[in-house]
Write a protein that holds these residues in place. Structure first.
Motif, PDB file in Angstrom:
ATOM      1  N   SER A  20      18.383  39.287  -1.798  1.00 35.26           N
ATOM      2  CA  SER A  20      17.520  40.262  -1.131  1.00 35.26           C
ATOM      3  C   SER A  20      16.797  41.152  -2.130  1.00 35.26           C
ATOM      4  N   LEU A  23      13.961  38.829  -3.267  1.00 36.84           N
ATOM      5  CA  LEU A  23      13.080  38.467  -2.154  1.00 36.84           C
ATOM      6  C   LEU A  23      13.343  39.373  -0.963  1.00 36.84           C
ATOM      7  N   ASP A  25      11.899  40.003   1.585  1.00 33.81           N
ATOM      8  CA  ASP A  25      11.574  39.418   2.900  1.00 33.81           C
ATOM      9  C   ASP A  25      12.678  38.510   3.428  1.00 33.81           C
ATOM     10  N   ALA A  26      13.467  37.963   2.493  1.00 33.95           N
ATOM     11  CA  ALA A  26      14.489  36.992   2.903  1.00 33.95           C
ATOM     12  C   ALA A  26      15.867  37.627   2.894  1.00 33.95           C
ATOM     13  N   LEU A  53       9.703  29.011   2.306  1.00 34.36           N
ATOM     14  CA  LEU A  53       8.686  29.933   1.776  1.00 34.36           C
ATOM     15  C   LEU A  53       7.604  29.176   1.005  1.00 34.36           C
TER      16      LEU A  53
END
Ligand code: ARG
Length: 589
Positions: A20, A23, A25-26, A53
């Motif tokens: 996290s 990324l 967003d993930a 992605l």
């Protein structure tokens, strides 16, 4: 008590944090951590994430690794192949985690936060009949599930759905009326299970022979069924004698099996008699069941006979009689509505799977089972003889369970006796250990393959000292205990500062998996997963014992203490795990 995280869950958390951070967003992506042969763990989740992605997996993996701050748990993370992570943990993290687990009486096994009430239907022999290997499987697997589920915090209600009702009782009771001394005991003393069963057997055979050959007796026997169902007192009292006599026998077998079966949990088919009429009424009024040629039936689109016509579940016969299905449906109502079950588990032979499929589906249609209450058959396979055919005597008769158990104990006692002198066992210990090893062997064989599979009943294999047997595990346990006898003033102390040998690491990493294994066995109703875990634990311990001396030649003080710590945790894990399977671990063997 706060739960003690496993090393695996700590590593998982570190990776998830790295993911996290790299990324945002993930943030909720799962790194998919697995045990690995190449390193300690492997994470496969980045591959799928990169695909999602539309990124380069190796690049993404490198970014994740860079986002994980230096710490004392992860020693090395290597990006490999198309984008896997190979993870090696530090030796200190292994020992620190195990030390925390060792400090917990539950060895780190968490309570299930969403625990409910499970009714387990197991160990259900039939009145006036000999128990066979099928009843053994139900009892052994069911008892293990009781222990495993209770250990994880589930409320467990045991139900022994014994076969204590049906038309055959007309014949038996009528015969007893005409031969009133057939169930009398030979002396005032307490009757043995053996004698009880032999009385019942003799009576069963004699009454069956008469029933098949004498039309007038047959008529009287049938009239007696009507009296029994009508609740005629004299008839019921005689029926009770059969039940009581059988219970003497059942309890003697369960006792031999070292199994705790309580009278209050024995609620046989007859226990639901008062509910049968109402069960049928509810099913008929709601339209779940319909009259067909006089019988009350439930139909299913996907259940058809060989002629292509639908095969219904018959809830009430056209003559008004109730059968196995009506009883099971009533039992579901009782278990859900009165016992407040959230799960119903049936440990029953796979050959009854169609029955349960239809019964469960009917109960769903009636609303007794739903999203809040599930029913599962833990179906088990057939016990085969050495020849791979269903286990029978040479004469083609079913093998008596008692004979099998006695033989297992005999053979085990021989094995124990051979080593007894070296260990200095007393005669009492030899006899006791013979029972623990023999009964353990039978249970272990039953629990070491997935229940659904058939297995071969092979006593030679079952009591063998080398291989996947209970006695191999029992010896591993006793060997550890004997080490403690020789340890003098050295005691188990965890030393996280030490560098570990490969066999110590392997053992430590496996010990770390105990909690997750127990949880898995509970959630999946899969006691064989615990058995496989314990076998591997004993094997890893054997390697450790060969490669890492504890007593002689004496290693440095800290090394000895740390090894004793690993020994102690292994022993406690073996003991706890075997107890969940219903198998004893003698201290000396
Ligand atoms: N008594 C049956 C038998 O020996 C097993 C009962 C299984 N449990 C149930 N609820 N139908 O095959």
């Amino acid at each position: 008590m706060a739960s003690v995280p496993s090393l695996a869950s700590t590593v998982q958390q570190r990776l998830a944090d790295g993911l996290s951070a790299a990324l945002p967003d993930a943030a909720s992506a799962d790194p998919l951590l697995r045990r690995s042969d190449r390193a300690d763990f492997q994470a496969n989740g980045i591959l799928a994430l990169a695909k999602q992605l539309k990124g380069n997996p190796r690049e993404l993996a490198t970014k994740v690794v860079e986002a994980i701050p230096a710490n004392d748990v992860l020693k090395e993370i290597e990006v490999s192949g198309p984008g896997f992570l190979n993870i090696t943990v530090t030796d200190s993290a292994i020992i620190d985690t195990l030390a925390a687990r060792a400090a917990d009486a539950r060895l780190g096994v968490p309570f299930n936060e969403s625990a409910g009430t499970t009714v387990i239907d197991y160990a259900q022999p039939n009145v006036a009949k000999e128990m066979h290997v099928g009843h053994l499987r139900s009892a052994v697997i069911g008892a293990a599930m009781v222990e495993i589920l209770e250990f994880t915090g589930e409320t467990v209600v045991r139900r022994h759905h014994i076969g204590d009702w049906g038309t055959q009782f007309g014949m038996l009771i009528q015969f007893l009326i005409e031969h009133p001394h057939e169930l009398d005991h030979s002396s005032e003393a307490e009757v043995s299970g053996e004698e009880a069963m032999s009385n019942l057997n003799r009576l069963y055979k004699a009454s069956r022979a008469l029933f098949d050959s004498d039309e007038e007796f047959k008529t009287r026997a049938r009239a007696r069924v009507v009296d029994l169902q009508a609740g005629d007192e004299e008839t019921l009292a005689l029926w009770q004698r059969f039940v009581d006599e059988s219970k003497i026998y059942f309890y003697s077998v369960f006792d031999k099996l070292d199994m705790d079966i309580r009278d209050g949990d024995v609620v046989g088919e007859s226990g639901y008699n008062d509910m049968l009429t109402e069960t049928c009424r509810i099913l008929e009024e709601s339209g779940v069941a319909v009259r067909s040629e006089g019988a009350l039936c439930v139909f299913f689109d996907d259940v058809k006979g060989p002629d292509g016509n639908p095969t219904p579940l018959i809830v009430q016969k056209s003559d008004g009689g109730f059968g196995y299905a009506a009883t099971d449906l009533s039992a579901i109502r009782d278990r859900v509505q009165n016992l407040k079950a959230t799960s119903l588990l049936y440990v029953v032979d796979a050959r009854q799977s169609l029955h349960f499929k239809m019964v469960f589906e009917t109960a769903r249609r009636a609303g007794w089972l739903n999203d809040e209450v599930k029913a599962v058959q833990l179906a088990f396979g057939t016990v085969l003889g050495k020849d791979g055919k269903p286990f029978k005597t040479r004469e083609g008769e079913t093998v008596r369970l008692v004979d099998l158990l006695d033989e297992a104990v005999d053979r085990a006692t021989t094995v124990v006796r051979e080593k007894a002198e070296k260990v200095g066992l007393t005669e009492t210990e030899i006899v006791e250990n013979g029972q623990y090893v023999g009964i353990g062997a039978v249970k272990y064989a039953d629990l070491s393959t997935s229940a659904a599979r058939d297995y071969k009943f092979d006593l030679d294999q079952m009591v063998s000292l080398n291989g996947d047997t209970s006695v191999y595990l029992q010896y591993a346990y006793a060997r550890i205990k004997s080490i403690f006898g020789k340890a003098g003033d050295r005691t188990p102390v965890a030393h996280a500062e030490l560098e570990l040998a490969p066999a110590e690491r392997a053992l430590g990493l496996h010990l770390d998996r105990f909690a997750e294994t127990v949880t898995e066995a509970a959630v999946e109703y899969a006691p064989h997963k615990l058995t496989a875990y314990l076998y591997q634990l004993a094997s890893l311990y054997t390697t450790f014992y060969d490669q890492c001396p504890v007593i002689k030649p004496a290693p440095a003080q800290e090394v000895a203490e740390n090894r004793l710590f690993l020994c102690d945790l292994t022993a406690r894990t073996l003991h706890q795990g075997m107890a969940l399977l219903g198998i004893r671990t003698p201290e000396r063997l």
